[in-house]
Design a protein around this motif. Sequence first.
Motif, mmCIF file in Angstrom:
data_model
loop_
_atom_site.group_PDB
_atom_site.id
_atom_site.type_symbol
_atom_site.label_atom_id
_atom_site.label_comp_id
_atom_site.label_asym_id
_atom_site.label_seq_id
_atom_site.Cartn_x
_atom_site.Cartn_y
_atom_site.Cartn_z
ATOM 1 N N MET A 34 0.835 -1.190 0.000
ATOM 2 C CA MET A 34 0.000 0.000 0.000
ATOM 3 C C MET A 34 0.878 1.251 0.000
ATOM 4 N N THR A 35 0.465 2.244 -0.730
ATOM 5 C CA THR A 35 1.178 3.509 -0.800
ATOM 6 C C THR A 35 1.058 4.239 0.530
ATOM 7 N N ASN A 36 2.175 4.766 1.002
ATOM 8 C CA ASN A 36 2.156 5.569 2.217
ATOM 9 C C ASN A 36 1.467 6.893 1.877
ATOM 10 N N PRO A 37 0.319 7.189 2.516
ATOM 11 C CA PRO A 37 -0.420 8.389 2.140
ATOM 12 C C PRO A 37 0.328 9.689 2.403
ATOM 13 N N ILE A 38 1.161 9.715 3.422
ATOM 14 C CA ILE A 38 1.923 10.938 3.701
ATOM 15 C C ILE A 38 2.945 11.176 2.596
ATOM 16 N N HIS A 39 3.644 10.127 2.185
ATOM 17 C CA HIS A 39 4.613 10.275 1.096
ATOM 18 C C HIS A 39 3.916 10.640 -0.210
ATOM 19 N N PHE A 40 2.773 10.012 -0.462
ATOM 20 C CA PHE A 40 2.001 10.311 -1.672
ATOM 21 C C PHE A 40 1.588 11.777 -1.696
ATOM 22 N N LEU A 41 1.008 12.259 -0.588
ATOM 23 C CA LEU A 41 0.558 13.653 -0.538
ATOM 24 C C LEU A 41 1.729 14.623 -0.647
ATOM 25 N N ARG A 42 2.830 14.316 0.000
ATOM 26 C CA ARG A 42 4.001 15.190 -0.092
ATOM 27 C C ARG A 42 4.512 15.268 -1.524
ATOM 28 N N ALA A 43 4.517 14.140 -2.212
ATOM 29 C CA ALA A 43 4.972 14.135 -3.607
ATOM 30 C C ALA A 43 4.033 14.956 -4.490
ATOM 31 N N VAL A 44 2.726 14.768 -4.326
ATOM 32 C CA VAL A 44 1.761 15.509 -5.144
ATOM 33 C C VAL A 44 1.859 17.008 -4.852
ATOM 34 N N LEU A 45 1.960 17.375 -3.589
ATOM 35 C CA LEU A 45 2.076 18.796 -3.237
ATOM 36 C C LEU A 45 3.361 19.408 -3.790
ATOM 37 N N THR A 46 4.431 18.648 -3.770
ATOM 38 C CA THR A 46 5.697 19.148 -4.307
ATOM 39 C C THR A 46 5.595 19.344 -5.816
ATOM 40 N N ILE A 47 4.986 18.391 -6.505
ATOM 41 C CA ILE A 47 4.772 18.535 -7.952
ATOM 42 C C ILE A 47 3.886 19.743 -8.228
ATOM 43 N N ASP A 48 2.833 19.898 -7.452
ATOM 44 C CA ASP A 48 1.931 21.041 -7.608
ATOM 45 C C ASP A 48 2.702 22.346 -7.420
ATOM 46 N N ALA A 49 3.526 22.409 -6.395
ATOM 47 C CA ALA A 49 4.299 23.625 -6.115
ATOM 48 C C ALA A 49 5.293 23.928 -7.236
ATOM 49 N N VAL A 50 5.993 22.907 -7.709
ATOM 50 C CA VAL A 50 6.988 23.117 -8.768
ATOM 51 C C VAL A 50 6.306 23.583 -10.050
ATOM 52 N N THR A 51 5.159 23.007 -10.373
ATOM 53 C CA THR A 51 4.446 23.441 -11.578
ATOM 54 C C THR A 51 3.912 24.861 -11.403
ATOM 55 N N CYS A 52 3.490 25.206 -10.197
ATOM 56 C CA CYS A 52 3.061 26.594 -9.931
ATOM 57 C C CYS A 52 4.214 27.559 -10.139
ATOM 58 N N LEU A 53 5.371 27.215 -9.614
ATOM 59 C CA LEU A 53 6.545 28.087 -9.775
ATOM 60 C C LEU A 53 6.916 28.238 -11.250
ATOM 61 N N GLY A 54 6.894 27.128 -11.973
ATOM 62 C CA GLY A 54 7.227 27.189 -13.393
ATOM 63 C C GLY A 54 6.237 28.025 -14.191
ATOM 64 N N MET A 55 4.948 27.771 -13.979
ATOM 65 C CA MET A 55 3.928 28.534 -14.702
ATOM 66 C C MET A 55 3.946 29.991 -14.253
ATOM 67 N N GLY A 56 4.128 30.228 -12.965
ATOM 68 C CA GLY A 56 4.200 31.597 -12.473
ATOM 69 C C GLY A 56 5.353 32.353 -13.111
ATOM 70 N N ALA A 57 6.513 31.719 -13.185
ATOM 71 C CA ALA A 57 7.678 32.360 -13.800
ATOM 72 C C ALA A 57 7.418 32.651 -15.276
ATOM 73 N N LEU A 58 6.823 31.710 -15.976
ATOM 74 C CA LEU A 58 6.508 31.913 -17.385
ATOM 75 C C LEU A 58 5.542 33.080 -17.573
ATOM 76 N N LEU A 59 4.462 33.086 -16.790
ATOM 77 C CA LEU A 59 3.455 34.135 -16.950
ATOM 78 C C LEU A 59 3.978 35.513 -16.580
#
Length: 129
Positions: free
Chosen positions: A1-26
């Motif tokens: 079973m996937t560790n939910p804390i690790h899963f959420l941390r990974a998704v939040l980190t991906i979300d943050a990195v994509t926000c930074l990238g899109m924010g920088a582009l815009l």
Amino acid sequence: MTNPIHFLRAVLTIDAVTCLGMGALLVAAAGPLAGLLDLPAALLFEAGLLLFPSAAFMLWAARQADRLEWPVRAIALLNLGWTAASFAVIALLAPNPLGAAFVAVQALAVAGLAALEFHGLSLFRRAFA
């Protein structure tokens, strides 16, 4: 079973990195993008600025262990709001086809991240209920 804390941390980190990238582009390319997408430069620039504090909140939330549930719920709901606002931009401002595709694709990506965050929350609740 996937560790939910690790899963959420990974998704939040991906979300943050994509926000930074899109924010920088815009922010950096609001003028050229405005002409290419047929959207107001100020809208693109200000949307980009909004993404920086959002990314900071996501990174902060990803570092929480015992208080993970409420920030993830807030982020997922804000992502759904961003998605709805993006489709409202298409409907109200009628950008050209490239602009509509640009806005729609990023909105669907954000909706996908929200879905992953809600899924992670359900895993978290099941694991720690």
